[in-house]
Design a protein around this motif. Structure first.
Motif, PDB file in Angstrom:
ATOM      1  N   ALA A 176     -16.791  94.960  55.780  1.00  0.00           N
ATOM      2  CA  ALA A 176     -17.862  95.223  56.734  1.00  0.00           C
ATOM      3  C   ALA A 176     -18.944  96.102  56.145  1.00  0.00           C
ATOM      4  CB  ALA A 176     -17.293  95.932  57.955  1.00  0.00           C
ATOM      5  N   THR A 177     -18.658  96.768  55.060  1.00  0.00           N
ATOM      6  CA  THR A 177     -19.567  97.804  54.611  1.00  0.00           C
ATOM      7  C   THR A 177     -20.398  97.334  53.436  1.00  0.00           C
ATOM      8  OG1 THR A 177     -18.121  98.744  52.962  1.00  0.00           O
ATOM      9  CG2 THR A 177     -17.802  99.460  55.231  1.00  0.00           C
ATOM     10  N   SER A 178     -21.549  98.003  53.299  1.00  0.00           N
ATOM     11  CA  SER A 178     -22.408  97.602  52.201  1.00  0.00           C
ATOM     12  C   SER A 178     -22.523  98.680  51.129  1.00  0.00           C
ATOM     13  CB  SER A 178     -23.791  97.227  52.728  1.00  0.00           C
ATOM     14  OG  SER A 178     -24.294  98.259  53.546  1.00  0.00           O
ATOM     15  N   THR A 209     -14.873  98.383  53.284  1.00  0.00           N
ATOM     16  CA  THR A 209     -14.203  97.213  53.808  1.00  0.00           C
ATOM     17  C   THR A 209     -15.190  96.079  53.663  1.00  0.00           C
ATOM     18  OG1 THR A 209     -15.091  97.273  56.016  1.00  0.00           O
ATOM     19  CG2 THR A 209     -13.272  98.752  55.579  1.00  0.00           C
ATOM     20  N   ARG A 264     -24.853 115.532  55.411  1.00  0.00           N
ATOM     21  CA  ARG A 264     -23.735 116.388  55.804  1.00  0.00           C
ATOM     22  C   ARG A 264     -23.882 117.815  55.303  1.00  0.00           C
ATOM     23  NH1 ARG A 264     -21.840 111.276  56.070  1.00  0.00           N
ATOM     24  NH2 ARG A 264     -20.297 110.921  57.706  1.00  0.00           N
ATOM     25  N   ARG A 268     -10.106 101.566  59.765  1.00  0.00           N
ATOM     26  CA  ARG A 268     -10.833 100.675  58.836  1.00  0.00           C
ATOM     27  C   ARG A 268     -10.792  99.230  59.331  1.00  0.00           C
ATOM     28  NH1 ARG A 268      -9.805 103.526  53.655  1.00  0.00           N
ATOM     29  NH2 ARG A 268      -7.600 103.140  53.963  1.00  0.00           N
ATOM     30  N   TRP A 324     -14.789 110.108  59.330  1.00  0.00           N
ATOM     31  CA  TRP A 324     -15.272 108.814  58.850  1.00  0.00           C
ATOM     32  C   TRP A 324     -16.657 108.594  59.431  1.00  0.00           C
ATOM     33  CZ3 TRP A 324     -12.427 105.622  55.524  1.00  0.00           C
ATOM     34  CH2 TRP A 324     -11.124 106.083  55.243  1.00  0.00           C
ATOM     35  N   GLY A 325     -17.538 108.079  58.606  1.00  0.00           N
ATOM     36  CA  GLY A 325     -18.901 107.817  59.068  1.00  0.00           C
ATOM     37  C   GLY A 325     -19.091 106.336  59.325  1.00  0.00           C
ATOM     38  N   VAL A 339     -13.064  98.725  62.305  1.00  0.00           N
ATOM     39  CA  VAL A 339     -14.474  98.619  61.904  1.00  0.00           C
ATOM     40  C   VAL A 339     -14.753  97.231  61.330  1.00  0.00           C
ATOM     41  CG1 VAL A 339     -16.280  99.495  60.359  1.00  0.00           C
ATOM     42  CG2 VAL A 339     -14.753 101.094  61.515  1.00  0.00           C
ATOM     43  N   ALA A 340     -13.824  96.742  60.512  1.00  0.00           N
ATOM     44  CA  ALA A 340     -14.009  95.411  59.917  1.00  0.00           C
ATOM     45  C   ALA A 340     -14.049  94.347  61.007  1.00  0.00           C
ATOM     46  CB  ALA A 340     -12.887  95.124  58.921  1.00  0.00           C
ATOM     47  N   SER A 347     -20.955 102.785  49.687  1.00  0.00           N
ATOM     48  CA  SER A 347     -19.849 103.730  49.781  1.00  0.00           C
ATOM     49  C   SER A 347     -20.373 105.101  50.160  1.00  0.00           C
ATOM     50  CB  SER A 347     -19.133 103.802  48.444  1.00  0.00           C
ATOM     51  OG  SER A 347     -19.989 104.398  47.503  1.00  0.00           O
ATOM     52  N   GLY A 348     -19.458 106.035  50.365  1.00  0.00           N
ATOM     53  CA  GLY A 348     -19.821 107.355  50.857  1.00  0.00           C
ATOM     54  C   GLY A 348     -20.364 108.291  49.805  1.00  0.00           C
ATOM     55  N   LEU A 402     -22.406  96.751  59.784  1.00  0.00           N
ATOM     56  CA  LEU A 402     -21.771  98.064  59.858  1.00  0.00           C
ATOM     57  C   LEU A 402     -21.468  98.584  58.463  1.00  0.00           C
ATOM     58  CD1 LEU A 402     -19.201  97.738  62.787  1.00  0.00           C
ATOM     59  CD2 LEU A 402     -21.579  98.493  62.823  1.00  0.00           C
ATOM     60  N   GLU A 403     -21.536  99.906  58.358  1.00  0.00           N
ATOM     61  CA  GLU A 403     -21.213 100.546  57.092  1.00  0.00           C
ATOM     62  C   GLU A 403     -20.240 101.688  57.383  1.00  0.00           C
ATOM     63  OE1 GLU A 403     -24.567 101.917  54.477  1.00  0.00           O
ATOM     64  OE2 GLU A 403     -23.562 103.811  54.870  1.00  0.00           O
ATOM     65  N   LEU A 404     -19.115 101.666  56.698  1.00  0.00           N
ATOM     66  CA  LEU A 404     -18.093 102.695  56.903  1.00  0.00           C
ATOM     67  C   LEU A 404     -18.006 103.557  55.649  1.00  0.00           C
ATOM     68  CD1 LEU A 404     -15.554 103.752  58.522  1.00  0.00           C
ATOM     69  CD2 LEU A 404     -14.240 102.101  57.194  1.00  0.00           C
ATOM     70  N   THR A 405     -18.017 104.882  55.833  1.00  0.00           N
ATOM     71  CA  THR A 405     -17.822 105.777  54.687  1.00  0.00           C
ATOM     72  C   THR A 405     -16.756 106.802  55.038  1.00  0.00           C
ATOM     73  OG1 THR A 405     -19.584 107.262  55.432  1.00  0.00           O
ATOM     74  CG2 THR A 405     -20.199 105.562  53.849  1.00  0.00           C
ATOM     75  N   GLY A 406     -16.032 107.220  54.025  1.00  0.00           N
ATOM     76  CA  GLY A 406     -15.014 108.232  54.246  1.00  0.00           C
ATOM     77  C   GLY A 406     -13.807 108.010  53.357  1.00  0.00           C
ATOM     78  N   PRO A 407     -12.780 108.853  53.451  1.00  0.00           N
ATOM     79  CA  PRO A 407     -12.748 110.024  54.335  1.00  0.00           C
ATOM     80  C   PRO A 407     -13.613 111.168  53.814  1.00  0.00           C
ATOM     81  CG  PRO A 407     -10.758 109.923  53.002  1.00  0.00           C
ATOM     82  CD  PRO A 407     -11.551 108.700  52.679  1.00  0.00           C
ATOM     83  N   ALA A 464     -17.271  94.632  62.877  1.00  0.00           N
ATOM     84  CA  ALA A 464     -18.362  94.150  62.022  1.00  0.00           C
ATOM     85  C   ALA A 464     -18.448  92.632  62.103  1.00  0.00           C
ATOM     86  CB  ALA A 464     -18.141  94.601  60.585  1.00  0.00           C
ATOM     87  N   MET A 496     -12.965 108.934  47.797  1.00  0.00           N
ATOM     88  CA  MET A 496     -13.816 108.629  48.936  1.00  0.00           C
ATOM     89  C   MET A 496     -14.581 107.356  48.679  1.00  0.00           C
ATOM     90  SD  MET A 496     -16.857 111.357  48.601  1.00  0.00           S
ATOM     91  CE  MET A 496     -18.428 110.811  48.059  1.00  0.00           C
ATOM     92  N   GLY A 497     -15.426 107.003  49.613  1.00  0.00           N
ATOM     93  CA  GLY A 497     -16.235 105.830  49.405  1.00  0.00           C
ATOM     94  C   GLY A 497     -15.445 104.560  49.626  1.00  0.00           C
ATOM     95  N   THR A 498     -14.501 104.617  50.519  1.00  0.00           N
ATOM     96  CA  THR A 498     -13.727 103.443  50.818  1.00  0.00           C
ATOM     97  C   THR A 498     -14.623 102.417  51.492  1.00  0.00           C
ATOM     98  OG1 THR A 498     -12.019 104.994  51.323  1.00  0.00           O
ATOM     99  CG2 THR A 498     -11.598 102.712  51.877  1.00  0.00           C
TER     100      THR A 498
END
Lengths: 98, 254
Positions: free
Chosen positions: A7-9, A5, A21, B220, B126-127, B223-224, A11-12, B237-242, B227, A1-3
């Motif tokens: 765009a993200t700052s 991109t 959750r 993904r 996905w968050g 989202v990118a 991880s999960g 934006l922040e993406l978390t998952g799965p 963003a 997990m914690g993928t």
């Protein structure tokens, strides 16, 4: 997990993401052991604020958790210490009056 | 089941799901196990009831370190289950006194749990969170020359903030719309408490999307892409998952 991109700052696996959750979501089915989830939820609103926003909160001067007894284990120790001191004071005072 | 032990339930998986690898549960002395019954399987681990009882557990949850351990183990077990197939996550602190109690629950909830598992099959959560970085008021202006100048500036700032807010709301609605289109299901969480929504990095969107595993890369990429488009608006934006589908299991349970 914690993928992540570009765009993200983060991880999960941040605690805030997990608490959000496991405490507020997921199936609620009464088990044999009844835990009052409402109490826990109220508490964790505070906890989540701490986890998610501790830096920001400090920045804008909110530091209530440092004085909130429910969240501050040190306060238990303080209370014990106070009791202890009162007892010693009482002891000393009663010794002087003798 | 030994006296003084209860069963902590992590979640429910399909009846033919692979068993968990040997790993300790929320109580480190007991490993995670699978109880198969009624065409379903429950992921559980034994817990000593003196530490996980009605009185001691709420106390433990007030200790952030212990809560963190429980939360991370609970989520970790579910994450592992998710690698093998759909899983219906249970809220933490669901504890039964016996295997029979767990099996009864399975029988009672079977219809709901089966329906949820079918809905979740081949999908994961996905968050997506959006934060405002920078924005009005961040730039330090020179001190106002007079009281009138100060008031004029305040009025302009307020008007500017209202316009910026409307622009932001519209952008977020569009953003959520684009992501929802791509997902099988979506949940918007309430905004974070206002007392902490200071301007630096305030969260303005907190959403969860149920996305087909086959489309995870596409999601993904979307989202990118979004963003990139929203960065100019001061939105990050922040993406978390799965994730196990925490947000998509609750509503269907009776």
């Amino acid at each position: 997990m914690g993928t992540s991109t570009p765009a993200t700052s983060t991880s999960g696996d941040s605690l805030a993401d997990i608490l959000e959750r496991v405490l507020d979501k997921g199936v609620v089915i009464a088990g044999d052991i009844q835990i009052n989830l409402l109490d826990i939820e109220l508490l964790t609103i505070k906890l989540r604020l701490i986890v998610a926003s501790i830096d920001k909160a400090k920045e804008i001067g909110i530091d209530w958790w440092e004085t909130d007894p429910a969240l501050n284990r040190a306060s238990g120790e303080l209370a014990a210490e106070n009791r202890n001191l009162r007892q010693r004071l009482h002891h000393l005072e009663s010794g002087r009056s003798d | 089941m030994t006296d003084g032990l209860g069963l902590w339930v992590y979640g429910v998986v399909e009846g033919d799901a692979a068993g968990p690898t040997t790993r300790p549960g929320v109580d480190p002395d007991h490993d995670v196990e699978l109880i198969r019954h009624a065409g379903l399987a429950v992921v559980v681990s034994p817990v000593p009831l003196d530490a996980f009882g009605e009185h001691s557990l709420p106390e433990a949850l007030e200790d952030l370190e212990r809560l963190e351990t429980l939360a991370r183990v609970h989520n970790g077990v579910l994450q592992e289950a998710l690698e093998h197939g759909p899983v219906v996550p249970f809220r933490i602190c669901t504890i039964f006194g016996s295997v029979a109690g767990v099996k009864d629950m399975l029988v009672r909830q079977r219809a709901h749990l089966t329906a949820v598992l079918q809905h979740l099959h081949g999908r994961a959560e996905w968050g997506v969170k959006a934060y405002v970085v920078g924005g009005p008021g961040d730039t330090a202006a020179a001190s106002p020359a007079s009281g009138t100048e100060y008031l004029r500036r305040r009025r302009a700032e307020r008007a500017g903030a209202a316009t910026a807010q409307r622009t932001m709301d519209a952008a977020l609605v569009r953003l959520h719309g684009r992501l929802r289109e791509r997902a099988a299901d979506a949940v918007l969480n309430p905004p974070p408490p206002t007392e902490l929504s200071g301007r630096a990095g305030a969260m303005v969107l907190n959403a969860a999307y149920l996305v087909a595993d086959g489309d995870a890369d596409g999601f993904r990429a979307l989202v990118a892409d979004l963003a990139g488009r929203h960065r100019a608006d001061g939105v990050e934006l922040e993406l978390t998952g799965p994730w196990p589908a925490y947000h998509f299991s609750e509503a269907m349970a009776g």
